[in-house]
Design a protein around this motif. Structure first.
Motif, PDB file in Angstrom:
ATOM      1  N   UNK A  41      -6.483  -3.296   3.143  1.00 35.33           N
ATOM      2  CA  UNK A  41      -5.492  -4.166   2.515  1.00 35.33           C
ATOM      3  C   UNK A  41      -5.753  -5.569   3.033  1.00 35.33           C
ATOM      4  N   UNK A  42      -6.143  -6.471   2.141  1.00 28.03           N
ATOM      5  CA  UNK A  42      -6.537  -7.821   2.542  1.00 28.03           C
ATOM      6  C   UNK A  42      -5.293  -8.709   2.730  1.00 28.03           C
ATOM      7  N   UNK A  43      -5.467  -9.894   3.329  1.00 24.50           N
ATOM      8  CA  UNK A  43      -4.279 -10.673   3.713  1.00 24.50           C
ATOM      9  C   UNK A  43      -3.241 -10.903   2.601  1.00 24.50           C
ATOM     10  N   UNK A  46      -1.543  -7.584   2.099  1.00 25.72           N
ATOM     11  CA  UNK A  46      -0.765  -7.204   3.276  1.00 25.72           C
ATOM     12  C   UNK A  46       0.466  -8.094   3.424  1.00 25.72           C
ATOM     13  N   UNK A  50       4.179  -6.857   3.973  1.00 20.26           N
ATOM     14  CA  UNK A  50       5.069  -7.332   5.050  1.00 20.26           C
ATOM     15  C   UNK A  50       6.435  -7.721   4.486  1.00 20.26           C
ATOM     16  N   UNK A  53       8.269  -4.500   3.527  1.00 18.46           N
ATOM     17  CA  UNK A  53       8.706  -3.834   4.759  1.00 18.46           C
ATOM     18  C   UNK A  53       9.912  -4.535   5.382  1.00 18.46           C
ATOM     19  N   UNK A 150       8.001   3.540  10.335  1.00 18.26           N
ATOM     20  CA  UNK A 150       6.964   2.857   9.551  1.00 18.26           C
ATOM     21  C   UNK A 150       5.628   3.345  10.092  1.00 18.26           C
ATOM     22  N   UNK A 170       0.120   3.320   3.832  1.00 17.49           N
ATOM     23  CA  UNK A 170       1.208   2.903   4.717  1.00 17.49           C
ATOM     24  C   UNK A 170       2.517   3.230   4.032  1.00 17.49           C
TER      25      UNK A 170
END
Lengths: 504, 504
Positions: A41-43, A46, A50, A53, A150, A170
């Motif tokens: 998972x690239x920035x 991701x 985030x 989450x 998580x 994830x």
């Protein structure tokens, strides 16, 4: 000045599955790796995760759940404690059998230190968490026990697809214990509401809430609730599930407590989860033939400022104005935090740079050049409106940016809701139903009917034939549906309509 | 009214390693599980980890790093690409050899679907991340590449200890690529500063910064920088490392880029990490014989309000006052966020409840009873001051809570720094050095000397004999140390003193 062609090829109509792969690639979200079925998972991807989450985490904590972290490995014997459960996962689990590598006679490293009992890389954690809950729960005073984790999980996948189906993914998994069945069922409903609220208000992805049929339940559950979304190819995506596990895992793991009257009782448990699959759902709900569209609330960056610097002598001035604008925007509050702004001053052609951000799905692009400085204007592009851009007065834009982001979030949701409504229909005739899912539009080979609301007598044999004949499944029995009718397959009475669709 | 005995038995002096286990247990931080070497991190422990993660994450992002997520599994052949690296990890890695379970002739589930190539559960990710970086880096324009990952890793441990050494642990691993060696070295130093800053200002744990000796380097690194802290048994804990990897992994993984002049060059890489071990360090730096002490900045809850309700008729009033106080305190800002306050109204004896929180190390306990309401007072306990508690005026306390928390944070740091200074000394004689590490204080069998600063000629043979004779290692060559002298072992010239200690 027309746009010669779309940034993504093929388009959705030309080849929807390939369009999806190309959108993921063009937005630089994720890639396949040499490890079969495991993605990186690239920035930008991701960053979206985030935000997902963090928003869910707040919702879980507000409803009394606490985070913890449990072991990655599950002893084989634990997985076997619940018969349905192990049946459901045995076919797709990564098995650790050795604890080191050692050189053989030819000097080649081979697995060594064989374990007495193989360990399974968790595909889900009911059995290991149940083992620990059995220690923690002694009395009714210890209940309810409301825990979330998580973590990464592994389910060996034969046909992996980025975000939608990967060997490692994830996720979060909630696990709770209650003293009564009623309370546990209420918990599964509460968490389903949170998932639906999150999907609709953060991902701008409308969802149906309902219950799975017996055959679609989580292995080991008494009932499985789910949220189901419609993708742009009209297939359904299961986006989150919430399970009432009855006393099955309490029996398997020994979760017992002393009740108010002093009698020993088995706990009632639940589990519920959403995963990086949500990102796949978000992509397929909103994106267009120019690439990704990210709803503002989960966008890693809300707006990018693109300095237009045709001449060296005005370059410094333009960059300064861009940085000043970024500071002004960062002072604004959107969705509980500062507006996230980048200034992209990379040494790249302006058009190329602009299109990179379009393909990444950033909600707003803001171009600022020497002529804008003269007029105190900015040139603003809204990703949800496509390539059209408009010049706005600098101060008007700064004043309005929060409401513009809110408008984008809302418009994405409305558009997706309309799309689902246009492609959902009640069907009362079996022939019509079959035609709904088989009639191919020659120019749109990727169209898969949509959501069909049909009466069903709850006999699983019709579910079976739907799968065999049409590759269609019952996505859910919608909550609150109570209109009685006649089963479209058997002509027998049906307690309510259910949702039929092809699915991911 | 004296306290009859300490809440933790044994005390630090009686049996330090056992005291540590008991503190972890009494604070409900973590437990061992039936999965060998794998712990479960319970909510109070995980809450501390969340605060550690969030604070470091901001520091990483402020220095230009972005988060991503890489595969859990590493193909065996990748691990083998760098000779020192595989040597360092082959002895302790979990090996996945099969992809499913299948019933044998006796109906017993056995590993099936053997993989063509075994997969290693990542012990660290240089090789798999290197493989992907090789794709992403093409030109000098792609550099520096600054990536961080929050993840779980597995290193098979023969003698696991909660937080300090577990088979699975949580950590972050930064991985960066640069176009020059200088820039990569600068990055390793920058990240070491961040670790030191975090350890001292958040965990209140003073650290020495320095470089590891050749024998203590990370497998595959050209140099390893570290932060080292002193625990209360005077042993050293390596709390974070930052590695300059030279071009070793670029060679192994093919990370090449076209330089400014068009020539193909190998990248210069770094990696750096801290883990849940930091929690072990925090515990052993601050805790006392009554249990854990958590520095306010990383405490999941800063203050707990304990309603004292001896009579039913005043109960409602007391609870209301407690909830109102909680609201007032939550309006205060400490360390960039609201003060985190709980009201613990569980039906438990007051003394038992108070001691539970003491053992959990919460910075502040606030008892409020009917007499406090009459006097508008609150009864405040500061965890860093032991069991003494003082009555404060309600409004004075509300006004001062932020500065009280700051004072606790500061006092913990100062105390730890004094302790380290008291137990650090320059030693210039070999006999004296040996006596420093062997002289046992009869009443304090767990005392391990401390930090000895000695001159060393850099010959590894002395390092070897230190290990064999004393179980002492060179913890680091402190940065900036330049006082030349005479090697305590050989009498030869030494460029600077190094730090010797027993260690975890």
């Amino acid at each position: 000045m027309g746009k010669p062609k779309n940034a993504i090829s093929p388009t959705r109509e030309e080849n929807y599955p390939e369009w999806y792969q190309q959108v993921v690639k063009a937005a630089d979200l994720a890639e396949n790796t040499p490890v079969r079925g495991c993605m990186v998972i690239k920035p930008w991807g991701y960053g979206i995760w985030e935000n997902i989450r963090d928003a869910l985490d707040v919702m879980f904590k507000e409803t009394g759940h606490k985070n913890a972290y449990f072991p990655l490995f599950i002893p084989k014997s634990f997985l076997q404690r619940e018969a349905d459960h192990v049946d459901g996962f045995a076919k797709e689990c990564a098995v650790v059998t050795h604890s080191r590598l050692e050189a053989d006679a030819d000097g080649i490293l081979q697995p060594a230190g064989q374990l007495d009992e193989p360990l399974i890389v968790r595909p889900t954690s009911e059995t290991i968490i149940g083992e620990l809950f059995a220690r923690w729960v002694q009395s009714y005073r210890d209940l309810p026990l409301l825990i979330n984790q998580w973590a990464n999980v592994v389910r060996w996948e034969m046909r992996p697809r980025l975000f939608l189906r990967t060997a490692e993914f994830l996720w979060q998994e909630g696990h709770t214990v209650h003293s009564t069945a009623e309370e546990a069922i209420e918990e599964t409903q509460k968490m389903l509401r949170i998932y639906a609220d999150f999907a609709e208000n953060w991902l701008a992805m409308p969802v149906l809430q309902g219950e799975k049929t017996v055959s679609e339940r989580f292995p080991g559950a008494e009932s499985t609730l789910c949220i189901e979304a419609m993708m742009q190819d009209r297939k359904a995506l299961q986006a989150g599930t919430s399970h009432f596990l009855g006393q099955n895992f309490s029996k398997a793991c020994g979760i017992k407590f002393q009740g108010v009257e002093g009698k020993e009782e088995l706990g009632w448990t639940t589990s519920w989860g959403v995963s990086t699959r949500l990102i796949g759902g978000m992509i397929m709900t909103h994106s267009d033939d120019d690439g990704l569209i990210v709803p503002p609330k989960v966008a890693p960056t809300h707006a990018v400022i693109l300095p237009v610097t045709p001449k060296e002598e005005t370059r410094g001035q333009v960059l300064e104005a861009c940085n000043e604008l970024a500071r002004e925007l960062r002072d604004k509050i959107y969705s509980g935090g500062s507006i996230r702004v980048d200034v992209d001053d990379r040494d790249l052609r302006g058009g190329e740079k602009y299109w990179q951000w379009v393909k990444k799905g950033i909600p707003l692009t803001i171009e600022v050049g020497p002529r804008d400085l003269e007029k105190s204007s900015v040139f603003v592009g809204r990703r949800d409106l496509g390539v059209q851009r408009e010049s706005m007065h600098h101060s008007e834009f700064v004043e309005k940016i929060v409401s513009i982001l809110e408008e984008i979030q809302q418009s994405l949701y409305s558009r997706a809701l309309s799309f689902r409504e246009e492609n959902t229909c009640e069907i009362n005739d079996k022939k019509e139903l079959y035609s709904f899912f088989t009639a191919q539009n020659q120019s749109k080979p990727e169209i898969h009917g949509g959501f069909a609301l049909v009466h069903w007598d709850r006999d699983p044999k019709w579910e079976e034939s739907l799968k065999n004949d049409l590759k269609v499944s019952i996505r859910c029995i919608p909550e609150g549906a109570s209109e009685e009718g006649i089963c479209v397959f058997s002509g027998k009475p049906s307690p309510s309509r259910v949702v039929l669709a092809k699915s991911y």
